[in-house]
Design an enzyme around this catalytic site. Structure first.
Site, short mmCIF file in Angstrom:
data_model
loop_
_atom_site.label_atom_id
_atom_site.label_comp_id
_atom_site.label_asym_id
_atom_site.label_seq_id
_atom_site.Cartn_x
_atom_site.Cartn_y
_atom_site.Cartn_z
N ARG A 196 3.17 12.65 -8.92
CA ARG A 196 3.47 13.18 -7.57
C ARG A 196 3.41 14.70 -7.53
NH1 ARG A 196 5.30 9.31 -3.38
NH2 ARG A 196 5.13 7.34 -4.47
N SER B 135 5.49 1.97 0.30
CA SER B 135 5.20 3.06 -0.63
C SER B 135 3.76 2.95 -1.14
CB SER B 135 6.17 3.00 -1.81
OG SER B 135 7.48 3.09 -1.32
N ARG C 206 10.67 4.48 -8.76
CA ARG C 206 11.94 3.93 -8.29
C ARG C 206 12.22 2.62 -9.03
NH1 ARG C 206 11.41 1.88 -3.98
NH2 ARG C 206 9.27 2.41 -3.42
N THR D 250 1.22 9.45 3.76
CA THR D 250 0.88 10.87 3.64
C THR D 250 -0.55 11.10 4.12
OG1 THR D 250 2.42 11.11 1.81
CG2 THR D 250 0.73 12.80 2.03
N ASN D 251 -1.45 10.20 3.71
CA ASN D 251 -2.85 10.36 4.11
C ASN D 251 -3.03 10.30 5.62
OD1 ASN D 251 -5.16 10.37 1.88
ND2 ASN D 251 -3.33 9.42 1.05
N TYR E 43 13.66 10.68 -12.17
CA TYR E 43 12.46 10.50 -11.33
C TYR E 43 12.79 10.63 -9.84
CZ TYR E 43 9.02 8.50 -8.36
OH TYR E 43 8.16 8.34 -7.31
N HIS F 160 11.17 4.31 7.43
CA HIS F 160 10.21 4.75 6.40
C HIS F 160 8.86 4.99 7.09
CE1 HIS F 160 8.32 3.81 2.17
NE2 HIS F 160 8.43 5.10 2.37
N ASP G 107 6.88 10.74 5.56
CA ASP G 107 7.55 9.64 4.85
C ASP G 107 8.75 9.04 5.59
OD1 ASP G 107 7.50 8.11 2.31
OD2 ASP G 107 9.45 9.02 1.92
N CYS H 21 0.99 3.26 0.39
CA CYS H 21 0.06 2.54 1.28
C CYS H 21 -0.52 3.42 2.37
CB CYS H 21 0.75 1.33 1.88
SG CYS H 21 1.07 0.05 0.67
N TYR I 88 -9.16 6.51 5.68
CA TYR I 88 -8.96 7.96 5.78
C TYR I 88 -9.31 8.49 7.18
CZ TYR I 88 -8.47 7.14 0.82
OH TYR I 88 -8.06 6.65 -0.39
N LYS J 257 15.28 8.85 -0.27
CA LYS J 257 15.44 7.43 0.02
C LYS J 257 16.92 7.04 0.08
CE LYS J 257 11.23 6.91 0.70
NZ LYS J 257 10.08 6.81 -0.06
P1 GTP Z 1 4.71 7.03 -0.66
O1 GTP Z 1 4.79 8.49 -0.86
O2 GTP Z 1 4.92 6.26 -1.92
O3 GTP Z 1 5.62 6.54 0.41
O4 GTP Z 1 3.16 6.68 -0.30
P2 GTP Z 1 2.30 6.87 1.03
O5 GTP Z 1 2.55 5.72 1.94
O6 GTP Z 1 2.50 8.22 1.59
O7 GTP Z 1 0.80 6.69 0.50
P3 GTP Z 1 -0.37 7.78 0.29
O8 GTP Z 1 -0.83 8.38 1.59
O9 GTP Z 1 0.06 8.73 -0.76
O10 GTP Z 1 -1.54 6.85 -0.25
C1 GTP Z 1 -1.39 6.04 -1.38
C2 GTP Z 1 -2.72 5.59 -1.90
O11 GTP Z 1 -3.45 4.90 -0.87
C3 GTP Z 1 -3.62 6.73 -2.34
O12 GTP Z 1 -4.25 6.36 -3.54
C4 GTP Z 1 -4.62 6.87 -1.24
O13 GTP Z 1 -5.84 7.39 -1.69
C5 GTP Z 1 -4.76 5.44 -0.73
N1 GTP Z 1 -5.11 5.42 0.71
C6 GTP Z 1 -4.50 6.11 1.71
N2 GTP Z 1 -5.11 5.89 2.90
C7 GTP Z 1 -6.12 5.03 2.66
C8 GTP Z 1 -7.12 4.42 3.48
O14 GTP Z 1 -7.19 4.61 4.70
N3 GTP Z 1 -7.98 3.56 2.87
C9 GTP Z 1 -7.93 3.32 1.53
N4 GTP Z 1 -8.81 2.48 0.99
N5 GTP Z 1 -7.00 3.90 0.71
C10 GTP Z 1 -6.12 4.73 1.26
C1 SPV Z 2 8.20 5.98 -2.02
O1 SPV Z 2 8.21 5.32 -3.06
O2 SPV Z 2 8.18 5.43 -0.87
C2 SPV Z 2 8.19 7.45 -2.06
C3 SPV Z 2 8.39 8.09 -3.34
O3 SPV Z 2 8.06 8.09 -1.03
S1 SPV Z 2 10.07 8.10 -3.80
O4 SPV Z 2 10.67 9.33 -3.33
O5 SPV Z 2 10.10 8.03 -5.24
O6 SPV Z 2 10.76 6.98 -3.19
MN MN Z 3 7.70 6.77 0.77
#
Ligand code: GTP
Ligand code: SPV
Ligand code: MN
Length: 596
Positions: free
Chosen positions: A370, A249, A70, A254-255, A198, A227, A278, A251, A496, A207
């Site tokens: 992604r 983002s 973005r 998804t996890n 992108y 968000h 998200d 952070c 995690y 978004k």
């Molecule tokens: P967007 O799609 O950009 O909104 O991201 P998101 O908030 O869904 O983040 P996502 O779950 O994809 O995690 C982003 C990064 O953080 C990855 O590299 C994960 O491995 C890492 N991560 C997620 N959860 C944890 C955690 O509990 N501890 C640590 N150390 N890293 C984490």
């Molecule tokens: C974010 O950046 O928070 C995402 C990916 O979820 S995007 O759709 O590119 O904004």
């Molecule tokens: Mn996001």
């Protein structure tokens, strides 16, 4: 497909006259049409068909090297008055913005096909869903939108002759970053995006609509677009409680939304169900509680770091019908990214398509590479994920990536204080947006890049949602930080699936089943109340996570927090007059408590 909606016809005709494509194709949502588009994209090289035995119906795509995230600096809120975009958004006068992008997009689809995608955010036909029309000259966008949203003729049927739809115009043009603009016109229900290909810049349902436009609509109509991930926690008795969480983002949304609880809890019969990863649209239900709905139909997830251990559910979601963007393409037609496993493929190209040597220290996949995966693929997708009413929230969690300062978890004193906690959120920047990575910035409610109106008005809206709701119906508000580092830069907390230990405390607090320690910033767990049974985590060589480490990450250092207070004052001053008095008072009160 015949369009019977006058407003849609006019929007398409105007866009056609402007962009001058060779032809116009309406996306009807049929598998035959999508398959034909996949075939065309493969023929032109826009997409690569992956190994259909190992990854059925999966495709690979590379963006331009200058177009991988973005672009917040080129994203604008085009409200008639500058004041309504607020100090944290870029603003452009709508007349000027239309003229600017008219000139960029004019004739830009010559020799190309213009696709018209009717899409629904939320289950088609639900009274809480919202409809959009995205016009684009990118097959990649069409195919991604078909995963991320509900598309096709059924959406036009649901729209009928209503004028209540978002007009989104996307034109790739030449992917010229000097002419790249992501424009939201909240008062016109309109989005324009040019010179990018992108995800977050071009999948306009995400978004641009579901956050920037929808946050504005929610403000006007008494609901919220956030968000946030949404998850359900089922206890061994089979009861499920729902939580929404806002992290910036990359952070961990998804996890967390797909986490598999630590062994200790799995044995007992706890389960986590994913409702969304998200975005959450939150409304007050008939019973006065807050209900959250996931407006999306897929996951646009960060690939690096996703593996069978960290997030098996996300990985499983990507094994069919998925588009991979900017990861490493292997010889056998499968894909790889950092930390997928410990075996970087040899003799292959990196995300840019250049020969890549894993030993070079350079990354093979872009850090913001992604996957676009259908939500229905997810093994732990909640049976409620398409419930048009949404799911009732017990708690809202805010969180950021903070090496220091923010403790593992704390609870706000009440709703108003919880809004304050959200408003002072801060996090280190990530690769999800262009610019420096690892810089701490304030990112209120993880909405800094996504709020479609003035940030102070947005805070007031949060306060008002609370004021008009019985206190016992409101979700309790918490803050977490999985990312505290030791002096050598190692994560102290295992994260995690082990985050479930924190979720357990949060749910117990919601049910008044556990006491907490009052601190200047809010309520922090007593150390014995975070269950560490069965936790086996090595922070660094010879150093296993133990009680001392828990003590560290639950400790509030007044010195760091007072530094934060100064920074928050600056941030509030930047937002300006519109920061609600209640939040300024909360800041003063916190400072007082910290100084004591
Ligand atoms: P967007 O799609 O950009 O909104 O991201 P998101 O908030 O869904 O983040 P996502 O779950 O994809 O995690 C982003 C990064 O953080 C990855 O590299 C994960 O491995 C890492 N991560 C997620 N959860 C944890 C955690 O509990 N501890 C640590 N150390 N890293 C984490
Ligand atoms: C974010 O950046 O928070 C995402 C990916 O979820 S995007 O759709 O590119 O904004
Ligand atoms: Mn996001």
């Amino acid at each position: 497909m015949i369009c019977k909606n006058e407003g849609v016809c006019r929007f398409v005709a105007e866009s056609e006259a402007l962009a001058q494509p060779d032809q116009v194709v309406w996306i009807d949502g049929s598998e035959e049409q999508l398959e034909e588009l996949r075939r065309q994209a493969v023929a032109t090289g826009e997409m690569i068909k992956l190994n259909q035995e190992k990854l059925p119906n999966c495709y690979y795509h590379r963006t331009k090297v200058n177009d991988v995230a973005r672009v917040e600096g080129r994203t604008f809120i085009c409200s008639r008055e500058k004041r309504n975009a607020g100090a944290t958004n870029n603003w452009m006068d709508p007349k000027e913005a239309y003229k600017l992008t008219d000139d960029i997009i004019r004739g830009g689809m010559k020799g190309r096909t213009m696709y018209v995608i009717p899409f629904s955010m939320g289950v088609v036909g639900s009274p809480f869903s919202k409809i959009g029309i995205e016009i684009t000259d990118s097959i990649y966008v069409v195919l991604n939108m078909a995963i991320m949203t509900r598309v096709g003729e059924k959406v036009l049927d649901a729209l009928g002759d209503s004028d209540d739809f978002v007009r989104g115009l996307h034109a790739k043009c030449d992917i010229d970053e000097e002419k790249r603009y992501i424009l939201q016109f909240p008062e016109d229900n309109t989005i324009r995006s040019c010179n990018s290909g992108y995800g977050g810049n071009v999948l306009l349902g995400k978004k641009c609509f579901a956050l920037r436009i929808a946050s504005y609509q929610g403000w006007k109509q008494g609901w919220m677009a956030e968000h946030m991930l949404i998850l359900g926690i089922e206890n061994p008795q089979g009861e499920t409680k729902y939580i929404a969480a806002a992290f910036p983002s990359a952070c961990g949304k998804t996890n967390l939304s797909m986490m598999i609880p630590a062994e200790e809890y799995r044995k007992k019969g706890y389960k986590v169900w994913t409702v969304g990863d998200d975005i959450a649209w939150i409304r007050k239900g008939k019973d006065g509680r807050f209900y959250a709905q996931n407006p999306e139909a897929g996951f646009f997830g960060v690939a690096p770091g996703t593996n069978a251990k960290s997030n098996p559910n996300a990985l499983a979601s990507t094994r069919e019908g998925t588009i991979f963007t900017n990861v490493v393409l292997k010889d056998d037609g499968t894909v790889w990214w950092e930390k997928l496993d410990n075996n970087p493929p040899k003799g292959v190209c990196n995300w840019k398509g250049e020969p890549w040597d894993p030993a070079s220290g350079e990354k093979g996949a872009h850090p913001n590479s992604r996957f676009t995966a259908p939500a229905r693929n997810c093994p732990c997708i909640s049976p409620e994920w398409e419930n048009p009413e949404g799911v009732p929230l017990s708690a809202i969690i805010f969180g950021g990536r903070r090496a220091k300062t923010a403790p593992l978890v704390y609870q706000s004193r009440d709703w108003q204080h919880g809004v304050f906690v959200g408003s002072i959120m801060a996090s280190e920047t990530t690769a999800a947006a262009s610019g420096a990575v690892g810089v701490v910035r304030r990112d209120p409610m993880a909405m800094l890049p996504f709020c479609g109106y003035d940030m102070g008005d947005y805070f007031q809206h949060w306060l008002d949602m609370g004021k008009t709701t019985d206190a016992d119906k409101l979700p309790k508000i918490f803050h977490v930080n999985w990312f505290r580092l030791d002096d050598d830069g190692n994560f102290i907390w295992p994260g995690y699936g082990e985050n479930f230990r924190v979720l357990e405390w949060i749910l117990k607090r919601c049910e008044n089943k556990v006491d907490a320690k009052e601190t200047p910033i809010g309520y922090v767990p007593f150390e014995d109340d975070i269950n560490l049974t069965g936790l086996d985590y090595t922070i660094s060589e010879g150093h296993k996570f133990g009680k001392d480490d828990l003590h560290d990450i639950l400790t509030i250092e007044n010195k760091y927090w007072l530094e934060d207070v100064a920074n928050i004052r600056e941030f509030y001053a930047k937002i300006g007059e519109t920061v609600p008095k209640e939040l300024r008072n909360e800041l003063d009160a916190m400072e007082e408590r910290l100084k004591k």
